[in-house]
Write an enzyme that holds these catalytic residues in place. Sequence first.
Site, PDB file in Angstrom:
ATOM      1  N   TRP A 155       0.848  -1.186  -0.236  1.00  0.00           N
ATOM      2  CA  TRP A 155      -0.077  -0.002   0.127  1.00  0.00           C
ATOM      3  C   TRP A 155       0.739   1.316  -0.138  1.00  0.00           C
ATOM      4  CZ3 TRP A 155      -1.024  -4.302   2.900  1.00  0.00           C
ATOM      5  CH2 TRP A 155      -2.345  -4.911   2.503  1.00  0.00           C
ATOM      6  N   ARG A 215      -4.154   5.941  -3.078  1.00  0.00           N
ATOM      7  CA  ARG A 215      -2.519   5.165  -3.229  1.00  0.00           C
ATOM      8  C   ARG A 215      -1.536   6.052  -3.905  1.00  0.00           C
ATOM      9  NH1 ARG A 215      -3.831  -1.120  -3.200  1.00  0.00           N
ATOM     10  NH2 ARG A 215      -5.303  -1.009  -1.561  1.00  0.00           N
ATOM     11  N   VAL A 272      -5.616 -11.384   7.222  1.00  0.00           N
ATOM     12  CA  VAL A 272      -6.417 -12.574   7.284  1.00  0.00           C
ATOM     13  C   VAL A 272      -5.422 -13.867   7.197  1.00  0.00           C
ATOM     14  CG1 VAL A 272      -8.525 -11.606   6.178  1.00  0.00           C
ATOM     15  CG2 VAL A 272      -6.643 -12.207   4.671  1.00  0.00           C
ATOM     16  N   ALA A 326     -13.631 -11.468   5.849  1.00  0.00           N
ATOM     17  CA  ALA A 326     -13.400  -9.967   5.443  1.00  0.00           C
ATOM     18  C   ALA A 326     -13.348 -10.141   4.157  1.00  0.00           C
ATOM     19  CB  ALA A 326     -12.641  -9.347   6.386  1.00  0.00           C
TER      20      ALA A 326
HETATM   21  C1  YSA Z   1      -8.362  -7.979   1.786  1.00  0.00           C
HETATM   22  C2  YSA Z   1      -8.668  -9.091   2.471  1.00  0.00           C
HETATM   23  C3  YSA Z   1      -9.937  -8.931   3.501  1.00  0.00           C
HETATM   24  O1  YSA Z   1      -9.898  -9.521   4.481  1.00  0.00           O
HETATM   25  C4  YSA Z   1     -10.091  -7.319   3.414  1.00  0.00           C
HETATM   26  C5  YSA Z   1      -9.997  -6.511   2.496  1.00  0.00           C
HETATM   27  C6  YSA Z   1      -9.102  -6.893   1.554  1.00  0.00           C
HETATM   28  C7  YSA Z   1      -8.650  -5.761   0.630  1.00  0.00           C
HETATM   29  C8  YSA Z   1      -7.306  -5.274   0.936  1.00  0.00           C
HETATM   30  N1  YSA Z   1      -7.882  -4.235   1.969  1.00  0.00           N
HETATM   31  C9  YSA Z   1      -6.747  -4.237  -0.122  1.00  0.00           C
HETATM   32  O2  YSA Z   1      -6.796  -3.063  -0.129  1.00  0.00           O
HETATM   33  N2  YSA Z   1      -6.415  -4.963  -1.155  1.00  0.00           N
HETATM   34  S1  YSA Z   1      -5.772  -4.719  -2.733  1.00  0.00           S
HETATM   35  O3  YSA Z   1      -4.695  -3.799  -2.481  1.00  0.00           O
HETATM   36  O4  YSA Z   1      -5.547  -5.743  -3.417  1.00  0.00           O
HETATM   37  O5  YSA Z   1      -7.089  -3.829  -3.200  1.00  0.00           O
HETATM   38  C10 YSA Z   1      -8.396  -4.324  -3.305  1.00  0.00           C
HETATM   39  C11 YSA Z   1      -9.107  -3.942  -4.568  1.00  0.00           C
HETATM   40  O6  YSA Z   1      -8.834  -2.598  -4.891  1.00  0.00           O
HETATM   41  C12 YSA Z   1      -8.267  -4.784  -5.885  1.00  0.00           C
HETATM   42  O7  YSA Z   1      -8.671  -5.708  -6.020  1.00  0.00           O
HETATM   43  C13 YSA Z   1      -8.848  -3.621  -6.969  1.00  0.00           C
HETATM   44  O8  YSA Z   1     -10.002  -3.952  -7.347  1.00  0.00           O
HETATM   45  C14 YSA Z   1      -8.935  -2.209  -6.132  1.00  0.00           C
HETATM   46  N3  YSA Z   1      -7.426  -1.589  -6.573  1.00  0.00           N
HETATM   47  C15 YSA Z   1      -6.426  -1.647  -5.875  1.00  0.00           C
HETATM   48  N4  YSA Z   1      -5.438  -0.749  -6.402  1.00  0.00           N
HETATM   49  C16 YSA Z   1      -6.383   0.188  -7.135  1.00  0.00           C
HETATM   50  C17 YSA Z   1      -7.515  -0.501  -7.067  1.00  0.00           C
HETATM   51  N5  YSA Z   1      -8.474   0.165  -8.076  1.00  0.00           N
HETATM   52  C18 YSA Z   1      -8.044   1.195  -8.773  1.00  0.00           C
HETATM   53  N6  YSA Z   1      -7.015   1.857  -8.653  1.00  0.00           N
HETATM   54  C19 YSA Z   1      -5.784   1.356  -7.742  1.00  0.00           C
HETATM   55  N7  YSA Z   1      -4.571   1.882  -7.781  1.00  0.00           N
END
Ligand code: YSA
Length: 358
Positions: A155, A215, A272, A326
Amino acid sequence: MKLDELDNLKKQALKEILASKDGKSLENLRVKFLGRKGGELTKILRTLKDLPIVEKRKIGPAANALREELEQAFKQKLKELLTSNPQLPTNLDITMPGKKIAVGHLHPLTLVENEIREIFKALNFSVVEGPEAETEHYNFDALNIPKDHPARDMWDTFWLKQETRDKKQETSKKNNTPHVADRLLLRTHTSPVQVRYMETHQPPFQIIVPGRVFRYEATDASHEINFYQVEGLMVGKDITLANFKYVIQEFFSRLFKKTVAIRLRPSYFPFVEPGLEVDVQCVKCGGKGCNVCKESGWLEVMGAGMVHPNVFEAAHYNPRDLQGFAFGLGLERIAMIKYNIPDIRLFYSGDLRFIKQF
Ligand code: YSA
């Protein structure tokens, strides 16, 4: 001779205009004197071309001046009639189609978010929100992502200015509130709301958390620096991955209005255990392979898993008593699949040609 004729015409027309009592008779008069076919003055104007040049020079300007004068007189009289009786029917044609008034409408992301809210509400989930400016504690530490842990690289973060933090630190010391002294950031995901909610509520519960996240990333067709996520959390006794699979399958089938197959793949998120990546069968090609799913037949739609015991502990729950699942999905990605939108940047372009299609 023609000049006399014009003079008489003027006197007669002005007299009749003055005497007219309503819009309809005024309109009849306008046709009588100025009508394109057979109007008295029009007739005179049409004969001008046959006159000798000397007469033409005299009468032409006079006739044109009279036309302007009469037009003014008609306008003036109509105004008077309208102010004394605003409902007056003039030459209004009530069978003409009305002017279309452009009405505003919701942004496609709002439409999808609303739909997601409704589906989860129907599945007995509550909708919860949390702050966009978040502390390091809730965004990372409480989610089992300690400082210096390599997982933080997942992140890329916008940190907030030091002064803000120092001010907060002062107030937090004064008020004796925990965590506020942490570094502040723009939340990188909606997961911090999991811990915030658990700190103030007791299970069993099931919530979703729609919200804006940030981000520090390079943008491209599928990445924005500002986007939306929907978090989900269900906690209680005996919650298992089977519950998760049912809820999520039901959710996607309702969202895409057809039964869609889902696939769970092992993945890693610090908060998780086990962690999963969820794919839905490509809604465009039904799994055969196409440009939308990059020929794989599947679309990656969310991260998920069973809540890590350390996260329950951070929220002062006893992890031995409880389980929970989650998940977190990207709203833009879902909207892109649903509406077949090729580039995430279109959502934020402000281009009305794009927005008006929804
Ligand atoms: C995972 C497990 C859990 O128990 C609960 C939540 C999560 C998700 C975790 N918090 C998370 O942020 N994962 S992630 O970084 O892979 O982002 C989740 C989703 O946000 C991605 O699948 C994508 O659809 C979207 N995403 C990520 N970066 C992005 C984006 N969408 C647009 N622009 C970006 N830069």
